[in-house]
Design a protein around this motif. Structure first.
Motif, mmCIF file in Angstrom:
data_model
loop_
_atom_site.group_PDB
_atom_site.id
_atom_site.type_symbol
_atom_site.label_atom_id
_atom_site.label_comp_id
_atom_site.label_asym_id
_atom_site.label_seq_id
_atom_site.Cartn_x
_atom_site.Cartn_y
_atom_site.Cartn_z
ATOM 1 N N GLY A 72 0.817 -1.208 0.000
ATOM 2 C CA GLY A 72 0.000 0.000 0.000
ATOM 3 C C GLY A 72 0.849 1.255 0.000
ATOM 4 O O GLY A 72 0.597 2.206 -0.749
ATOM 5 N N ALA A 73 1.882 1.278 0.855
ATOM 6 C CA ALA A 73 2.786 2.431 0.884
ATOM 7 C C ALA A 73 3.658 2.484 -0.370
ATOM 8 O O ALA A 73 3.935 3.557 -0.901
ATOM 9 C CB ALA A 73 3.665 2.357 2.133
ATOM 10 N N PHE A 74 4.079 1.330 -0.858
ATOM 11 C CA PHE A 74 4.907 1.257 -2.070
ATOM 12 C C PHE A 74 4.167 1.817 -3.284
ATOM 13 O O PHE A 74 4.774 2.445 -4.168
ATOM 14 C CB PHE A 74 5.298 -0.201 -2.309
ATOM 15 N N LEU A 75 2.846 1.601 -3.360
ATOM 16 C CA LEU A 75 2.067 1.994 -4.531
ATOM 17 C C LEU A 75 1.780 3.491 -4.617
ATOM 18 O O LEU A 75 1.389 3.976 -5.679
ATOM 19 C CB LEU A 75 0.731 1.232 -4.552
ATOM 20 N N GLU A 76 1.942 4.219 -3.517
ATOM 21 C CA GLU A 76 1.639 5.649 -3.530
ATOM 22 C C GLU A 76 2.434 6.360 -4.619
ATOM 23 O O GLU A 76 3.660 6.279 -4.667
ATOM 24 C CB GLU A 76 1.955 6.285 -2.171
ATOM 25 N N GLU A 217 2.212 5.950 9.013
ATOM 26 C CA GLU A 217 1.228 7.018 8.934
ATOM 27 C C GLU A 217 -0.175 6.461 8.645
ATOM 28 O O GLU A 217 -1.167 6.913 9.220
ATOM 29 C CB GLU A 217 1.623 8.021 7.852
ATOM 30 N N GLY A 218 -0.241 5.456 7.768
ATOM 31 C CA GLY A 218 -1.532 4.846 7.453
ATOM 32 C C GLY A 218 -2.139 4.163 8.661
ATOM 33 O O GLY A 218 -3.348 4.300 8.924
ATOM 34 N N ASP A 347 -5.185 11.561 0.099
ATOM 35 C CA ASP A 347 -3.736 11.383 0.126
ATOM 36 C C ASP A 347 -3.292 10.139 0.904
ATOM 37 O O ASP A 347 -2.117 9.797 0.922
ATOM 38 C CB ASP A 347 -3.058 12.627 0.706
ATOM 39 N N LYS A 348 -4.258 9.460 1.543
ATOM 40 C CA LYS A 348 -3.931 8.228 2.285
ATOM 41 C C LYS A 348 -4.667 7.018 1.726
ATOM 42 O O LYS A 348 -4.674 5.947 2.331
ATOM 43 C CB LYS A 348 -4.269 8.404 3.769
ATOM 44 N N ARG A 349 -5.288 7.181 0.550
ATOM 45 C CA ARG A 349 -6.165 6.136 0.026
ATOM 46 C C ARG A 349 -5.452 4.796 -0.174
ATOM 47 O O ARG A 349 -5.926 3.754 0.280
ATOM 48 C CB ARG A 349 -6.782 6.583 -1.308
#
Length: 419
Positions: A72-76, A217-218, A347-349
């Motif tokens: 999830g964080a990698f895909l941002e 953060e998520g 911004d956190k989707r």
């Protein structure tokens, strides 16, 4: 103006990219459901063990739990279309390899385990990417809930068609042809992705945070907002105790109901029919108002349906209960998905949706392993009955907490102009 542009049910079809993706998925998902039935039947045929059956499901889905938060964080900020295309290609090669091994007569249990792990790692990237990609397909957040429900409708239409076809194909020519057909079907989604055009760039110039920082953060964001925390916690518990019912269906088809692959196909088809009805019901909704209560009630009735199915020894009664189970399962899952998608800050989707995937899918393999282990000790019926009872209790707790969660959700929906 086409009729579907005026329809409440098909609002998301106003968007060309969504239409393309939907058409491609009709073919691809039908093949996927054929493969799932064939895979379960192949494993149970060559091993005869509920535990080993659960282990394959565990290997397929455990990477989502292990890597879901990371991906999830990698895909941002990355090109989600490209990532999905890479993962779809891996899935195609996986199906074709399985087809070759099965049709050549060389397939062994350890082959299936290794291939299950490979596809699981691919899914741990693709599934969160799809969740973040959906908002790009509909382009208007007011149509997001409808798009999620329509996608679920498609998922369940193919679940109705795919297993029925698979049951007949397995009975006539064996599991290998199902794998081959699934491998060929992936080309439909790949073509649809290639044909899409976007008004806004898929990759932004925003500064990317480190993956670890993004993950933290998520998690902090979800933990600090009661509705998200409760919805994700509830779906995680239901995923562990209730969703693994599917891995035990071959046991019910053969040992409890005295049938074969066609019986398994009919049971899964009945689940798909009920799930389709649940998806259509949610697609007709124009607002997220009340979805929290729907999720809670659906959890309760999902638990009741599962417990009743575990006690049934009559084929047609079991079919009816499987339809009810499918209806309330998809109502629980789609309601939670829509609630999380509409409550999360943009911004956190990707990070929050990856947590949703971990809770909705990543927990399930541990539940499947647990269900397989329990079934070998207390039997499949008792295992399903216990899972249904837990789901019922979770729904009652959600229903009790719903008023306070709605009080916190309402300002968010007003700010987003969704009420």
């Amino acid at each position: 103006m086409p009729d579907w542009e005026k329809s409440t049910l098909f609002r998301a079809f106003r968007h060309r990219n969504f239409r393309l993706f939907y058409m491609g998925q009709i073919v691809s998902l039908s093949g996927l459901w054929m493969q799932r039935v064939a895979m379960n039947w192949l494993v149970y045929r060559i091993t005869g063990s509920p535990l080993l059956l659960g282990t394959v499901d565990f290997m397929t889905q455990i990477p989502v739990l292990l890597f879901g938060s990371f991906t999830g964080a990698f895909l941002e900020g990355r090109n989600l279309r490209r990532i999905i295309m890479i993962c779809q290609t891996i899935s195609m090669l996986h199906a074709l390899t399985l087809a070759f091994l099965t049709l050549s007569g060389m397939v062994e249990y350890w082959h299936i385990l290794i291939l299950a792990a490979i596809i699981g790692i691919s899914d741990s990237f693709e599934v969160p990417a799809r969740q973040g990609f959906t908002i790009r397909l509909v382009e208007d957040e007011k149509d997001l809930g409808n798009g999620i429900a329509l996608t679920s409708t498609l998922f369940n239409v193919t679940r109705l068609v795919g297993p029925s076809i698979a049951g007949m194909v397995i009975a006539v020519v064996g599991e290998g042809i199902c794998f081959l057909m699934n491998g060929m079907a992936y080309s439909a989604t790949l073509t649809a992705l290639f044909l899409m055009r976007f008004r806004k760039p898929l990759v932004t110039d925003q500064v990317r945070k480190s993956v670890l920082e993004g993950m933290k953060e998520g998690v902090r964001y979800v933990a600090s907002f009661l509705p998200l925390r409760n919805y994700l916690g509830a779906i995680a518990l239901v995923s562990f105790f209730a969703f693994p019912y599917m891995v035990l269906l071959p046991v019910f088809a053969r040992e409890i109901l005295g049938g074969g692959p066609r019986t398994l196909g009919f049971l899964m088809g009945a689940t798909g029919l009920g799930a389709l009805a649940g998806s259509v019901r949610l697609a007709l909704r124009k607002s997220p108002v009340g979805l929290g209560k729907i999720m809670a009630v659906s959890c309760v009735l999902l638990g009741f349906s599962m417990a009743a199915f575990s006690l049934s020894r009559v084929f047609y009664l079991s079919l009816a209960l499987m339809a009810c189970l499918g209806f309330f399962m998809v109502s629980t899952l789609v309601s939670c998905n829509t609630l999380v998608q509409t409550l999360v800050d943009e911004d956190k989707r990707n990070r929050v949706m990856s947590l949703f995937i971990v809770c909705a899918m990543g927990i399930t393999p541990i539940g499947s392993l647990n269900a397989g282990w329990l079934a070998t000790h207390i039997g499949a019926p008792a295992t399903l009955f216990a899972g249904g009872a837990v789901s019922l209790v979770i729904g009652l707790l959600l229903l009790r907490a719903w008023p306070s969660m709605w009080a916190l959700s309402e300002p968010v929906y007003r700010r987003k102009n969704l009420l």
